[in-house]
Design a protein around this motif. Structure first.
Motif, PDB file in Angstrom:
ATOM      1  N   GLY A 194    -129.025  13.274 -27.244  1.00 57.03           N
ATOM      2  CA  GLY A 194    -128.876  14.713 -27.346  1.00 57.03           C
ATOM      3  C   GLY A 194    -129.419  15.440 -26.151  1.00 57.03           C
ATOM      4  N   GLY A 195    -129.150  16.729 -26.023  1.00 57.97           N
ATOM      5  CA  GLY A 195    -129.697  17.571 -24.976  1.00 57.97           C
ATOM      6  C   GLY A 195    -129.149  17.235 -23.626  1.00 57.97           C
ATOM      7  N   GLU A 196    -129.913  17.589 -22.588  1.00 63.38           N
ATOM      8  CA  GLU A 196    -129.440  17.408 -21.222  1.00 63.38           C
ATOM      9  C   GLU A 196    -129.290  15.944 -20.905  1.00 63.38           C
ATOM     10  N   ASP A 197    -130.374  15.221 -21.066  1.00 64.18           N
ATOM     11  CA  ASP A 197    -130.305  13.770 -20.995  1.00 64.18           C
ATOM     12  C   ASP A 197    -130.646  13.234 -22.371  1.00 64.18           C
ATOM     13  N   GLY A 198    -130.512  14.034 -23.374  1.00 65.72           N
ATOM     14  CA  GLY A 198    -130.969  13.754 -24.709  1.00 65.72           C
ATOM     15  C   GLY A 198    -132.013  14.785 -25.075  1.00 65.72           C
ATOM     16  N   ASP A 199    -132.472  14.764 -26.330  1.00 68.38           N
ATOM     17  CA  ASP A 199    -133.516  15.686 -26.734  1.00 68.38           C
ATOM     18  C   ASP A 199    -134.802  15.405 -25.987  1.00 68.38           C
ATOM     19  N   SER A 200    -134.917  14.225 -25.429  1.00 65.88           N
ATOM     20  CA  SER A 200    -136.071  13.884 -24.610  1.00 65.88           C
ATOM     21  C   SER A 200    -135.663  12.824 -23.636  1.00 65.88           C
ATOM     22  N   GLU A 201    -136.489  12.636 -22.641  1.00 66.98           N
ATOM     23  CA  GLU A 201    -136.243  11.593 -21.667  1.00 66.98           C
ATOM     24  C   GLU A 201    -137.312  10.541 -21.894  1.00 66.98           C
ATOM     25  N   THR A 202    -136.916   9.410 -22.446  1.00 69.98           N
ATOM     26  CA  THR A 202    -137.839   8.441 -22.995  1.00 69.98           C
ATOM     27  C   THR A 202    -138.079   7.307 -22.020  1.00 69.98           C
ATOM     28  N   PRO A 203    -139.356   7.016 -21.686  1.00 74.27           N
ATOM     29  CA  PRO A 203    -139.618   5.863 -20.847  1.00 74.27           C
ATOM     30  C   PRO A 203    -139.314   4.581 -21.615  1.00 74.27           C
ATOM     31  N   VAL A 204    -138.298   3.846 -21.201  1.00 70.76           N
ATOM     32  CA  VAL A 204    -137.959   2.605 -21.879  1.00 70.76           C
ATOM     33  C   VAL A 204    -137.596   1.550 -20.864  1.00 70.76           C
ATOM     34  N   ASP A 205    -137.656   0.313 -21.322  1.00 67.50           N
ATOM     35  CA  ASP A 205    -137.175  -0.806 -20.527  1.00 67.50           C
ATOM     36  C   ASP A 205    -135.658  -0.695 -20.436  1.00 67.50           C
ATOM     37  N   PRO A 206    -135.065  -0.774 -19.203  1.00 63.68           N
ATOM     38  CA  PRO A 206    -133.623  -0.584 -19.088  1.00 63.68           C
ATOM     39  C   PRO A 206    -132.794  -1.713 -19.671  1.00 63.68           C
ATOM     40  N   THR A 207    -133.379  -2.871 -19.952  1.00 65.73           N
ATOM     41  CA  THR A 207    -132.602  -3.982 -20.500  1.00 65.73           C
ATOM     42  C   THR A 207    -132.437  -3.818 -21.999  1.00 65.73           C
ATOM     43  N   ASP A 208    -131.376  -4.414 -22.564  1.00 67.96           N
ATOM     44  CA  ASP A 208    -131.160  -4.354 -24.002  1.00 67.96           C
ATOM     45  C   ASP A 208    -132.103  -5.319 -24.709  1.00 67.96           C
ATOM     46  N   PRO A 209    -132.557  -4.972 -25.910  1.00 66.29           N
ATOM     47  CA  PRO A 209    -133.394  -5.906 -26.665  1.00 66.29           C
ATOM     48  C   PRO A 209    -132.608  -7.175 -27.007  1.00 66.29           C
ATOM     49  N   VAL A 210    -133.336  -8.242 -27.256  1.00 68.56           N
ATOM     50  CA  VAL A 210    -132.708  -9.485 -27.687  1.00 68.56           C
ATOM     51  C   VAL A 210    -132.843  -9.594 -29.200  1.00 68.56           C
ATOM     52  N   THR A 211    -132.030 -10.446 -29.809  1.00 66.26           N
ATOM     53  CA  THR A 211    -132.040 -10.607 -31.260  1.00 66.26           C
ATOM     54  C   THR A 211    -133.442 -10.983 -31.740  1.00 66.26           C
ATOM     55  N   GLY A 212    -133.902 -10.281 -32.765  1.00 68.29           N
ATOM     56  CA  GLY A 212    -135.228 -10.556 -33.311  1.00 68.29           C
ATOM     57  C   GLY A 212    -136.355  -9.846 -32.614  1.00 68.29           C
ATOM     58  N   GLU A 213    -136.062  -9.134 -31.513  1.00 69.14           N
ATOM     59  CA  GLU A 213    -137.123  -8.429 -30.794  1.00 69.14           C
ATOM     60  C   GLU A 213    -137.586  -7.221 -31.595  1.00 69.14           C
ATOM     61  N   THR A 214    -138.873  -6.940 -31.549  1.00 64.44           N
ATOM     62  CA  THR A 214    -139.437  -5.779 -32.221  1.00 64.44           C
ATOM     63  C   THR A 214    -139.325  -4.562 -31.306  1.00 64.44           C
ATOM     64  N   VAL A 215    -138.756  -3.476 -31.835  1.00 64.48           N
ATOM     65  CA  VAL A 215    -138.582  -2.241 -31.051  1.00 64.48           C
ATOM     66  C   VAL A 215    -139.136  -1.072 -31.855  1.00 64.48           C
ATOM     67  N   THR A 216    -139.351   0.039 -31.154  1.00 64.57           N
ATOM     68  CA  THR A 216    -139.784   1.276 -31.800  1.00 64.57           C
ATOM     69  C   THR A 216    -138.611   2.239 -31.865  1.00 64.57           C
ATOM     70  N   THR A 217    -138.324   2.722 -33.075  1.00 62.77           N
ATOM     71  CA  THR A 217    -137.293   3.739 -33.300  1.00 62.77           C
ATOM     72  C   THR A 217    -137.985   4.998 -33.786  1.00 62.77           C
ATOM     73  N   TYR A 218    -137.582   6.145 -33.253  1.00 61.38           N
ATOM     74  CA  TYR A 218    -138.206   7.419 -33.625  1.00 61.38           C
ATOM     75  C   TYR A 218    -137.344   8.098 -34.686  1.00 61.38           C
ATOM     76  N   LEU A 219    -137.933   8.328 -35.854  1.00 58.79           N
ATOM     77  CA  LEU A 219    -137.215   8.888 -36.995  1.00 58.79           C
ATOM     78  C   LEU A 219    -137.689  10.327 -37.224  1.00 58.79           C
ATOM     79  N   VAL A 220    -136.781  11.275 -37.064  1.00 59.83           N
ATOM     80  CA  VAL A 220    -137.110  12.682 -37.245  1.00 59.83           C
ATOM     81  C   VAL A 220    -136.758  13.079 -38.675  1.00 59.83           C
ATOM     82  N   ILE A 221    -137.772  13.448 -39.473  1.00 54.49           N
ATOM     83  CA  ILE A 221    -137.540  13.750 -40.886  1.00 54.49           C
ATOM     84  C   ILE A 221    -137.551  15.248 -41.169  1.00 54.49           C
TER      85      ILE A 221
END
Length: 503
Positions: free
Chosen positions: A124-151
């Motif tokens: 969302g937004g300009e580059d999204g609702d935020s510009e998130t520092p993340v690893d540019p590679t895709d996660p691999v199967t079974g990898e633990t990731v953080t997802t942000y849930l807006v309630i």
């Protein structure tokens, strides 16, 4: 030229080191050399572009530690000496930071490999609702990731409200850490304080405004998902748009009609963007559907996709805010059904690599006029100029050599031959500046004749022409038997004689 501090250099002096050979039982001892061990708190670091990192050195001897970076276009050092330093991550890439020390005539060093990863959007937004520092590679199967849930303000997760997450520019959110493909929280865990309102699904607005539902943890790091509720007061079902458009605003973007590089012009209202379409007169136009009150007009330009270049409207302050897309509408009241024009006036400032730049503009009612003067596209730096400084190789007091091309200062790095070097990525160059500092209270300036201006750091080029791709040398030289032309304030300020030549 520099912060208004007083800097001075103690005159260089030389130390005589005597060595000898000790004999035992009539034979020459191998005389093993006592060494220095350097340990860094990290051998490898990963940091996100635009952020800072730090390194700490530990030594088993009391000797001075000096730092250097292999590629200062990727990482810049905030200091070049001391046990602790910080550094700035500039652009994605990998380089080495080296801590070194000299003991008994021998040099010892230790490296840390620094990987700078890009910033990518969270949605969302300009580059999204935020510009998130993340690893540019895709996660691999079974990898633990953080997802942000807006309630949302009325939502609850396991009975508790969401919290602010400033690093993501989120409110009423939770960090949900789980393996890729794991179940996301359901209606048993996600509730609402609004009577009759029930959680339905997690959703994200993907490219072009498409609504995508999620029940599993997505294969992405730092993904932002929004809770959808139905029923109760003001509830909506996830199958319908959150709001129904009540009108539209037409926006034009003018002033770049002579650009030849393909440029995406993104125009928006309240942070909802539409890709503008190039018109027959080479201006850009977008019509944006709007619901409710108009709170902001937005615009930004992009070249070469997500990993390319972004051009932002300036706020009037040189704050390098990459997330800014808000247009200052001044006294103009933006209304539904209206037509307005954003006109590119000139460049305000840019990062050294022009991956991000900021422009000045005007905002007017109506379509573009016919007399708009187009602005030239940015001149992207494509080459390097190396500036060296020599003449202080024998100085023992820690000295920082500050060098600038066209006013852009860098701290030069001492080389193995004693010279100091600063490398600049530029498209062209017209001026060189230089000054030296010691201990935060002493300065040395280039002698450019009276008056003795402590703010003047300009180097007189003489007959030398600056050309991208070349290297140049500033040399302290003696005139009348001394390198010093003038000093005052107990040597808190002094001026040195020099020459400037092409290498």
């Amino acid at each position: 030229m520099k912060n208004k501090k007083l800097i001075f250099f103690a005159l260089p002096f030389f130390a005589l080191i005597l060595t000898g050979c000790v004999k035992y039982n009539g034979k020459g001892s191998p005389n093993p050399v006592e060494k220095v061990t350097i340990t860094l708190d990290n051998d490898k670091l990963s940091v996100v572009e635009g952020s800072q990192g730090s390194l700490k050195a530990t030594l088993d001897k009391e000797v001075d530690v000096y730092w250097a970076v292999e590629n200062d276009s990727i990482v810049s050092l905030n200091a070049t000496e001391g046990l602790n330093i910080t550094f700035n991550a500039l652009i994605p890439g990998q380089t080495k930071i080296t801590a070194s020390a000299t003991y008994s005539g021998r040099k010892y060093s230790k490296d840390c490999t620094v990987s700078v990863t890009r910033k990518s959007s969270g949605g969302g937004g300009e580059d999204g609702d935020s510009e998130t520092p993340v690893d540019p590679t895709d996660p691999v199967t079974g990898e633990t990731v953080t997802t942000y849930l807006v309630i949302g303000e009325n939502g609850r997760y396991k009975g508790e409200p969401g919290v602010d997450i400033p690093s993501m520019f989120l409110e009423y959110a939770i960090e949900f850490t789980a393996e890729v493909g794991a179940d996301l929280p359901t209606s048993e865990e996600v509730t609402s304080v609004v009577n009759g309102s029930k959680f339905q699904a997690w959703q994200s607005y993907e490219g072009g405004g498409a609504l995508t539902k999620y029940t599993k943890v997505p294969n992405a790091r730092g993904k932002i998902l929004y809770a959808s509720f139905s029923g109760g007061e003001g509830g909506v079902t996830p199958d319908e748009p959150p709001v129904v458009p009540t009108g539209s605003v037409t926006l034009y973007f003018a002033g770049i009609n002579n650009w030849t590089d393909e440029t995406a012009v993104n125009l928006g209202i309240n942070g909802v963007f539409v890709a503008a379409t190039k018109q027959s007169d080479n201006n850009y136009k977008a019509t944006i559907d709007v619901s409710g009150e108009i709170q902001s007009v937005n615009a930004y330009l992009n070249q070469n996709g997500q990993d390319g270049k972004y051009f932002h409207p300036t706020t009037g302050v040189e704050d390098y805010n990459r997330m800014n897309s808000t247009i200052n509408t001044g006294s103009i009241n933006v209304e539904l059904g209206g037509t307005y024009t954003i006109t590119f006036v000139n460049w305000a400032y840019a990062e050294s690599d022009w991956n991000h730049a900021w422009f000045n503009y005007t905002f007017t009612s109506g379509a573009p006029s016919d007399d708009v003067t187009p602005v030239d596209p940015p001149i992207i730096p494509t080459g390097t100029i190396n500036i060296y400084f020599t003449g202080i190789e024998s100085w023992t007091d820690p000295t920082v050599v500050h060098i600038a091309v066209d006013g852009n200062f860098k701290d030069a790095v001492k080389q193995s031959d004693g010279k100091y070097k600063a490398e600049f990525t530029v498209a062209e160059a017209s001026s060189i500046s230089c000054y030296l500092s010691q201990n935060g209270d002493k300065y040395f300036h280039p002698a450019n004749g009276e008056p003795w201006d402590e703010m003047d750091s300009s180097i007189h080029l003489g007959s030398v022409t600056l050309t991208v791709g070349n290297s140049y040398l500033i040399s302290m030289v003696e005139v009348g038997g001394s390198i010093w032309a003038h000093n005052w304030d107990n040597w808190q300020h002094a001026w040195f004689n020099y020459t400037f030549t092409q290498m």
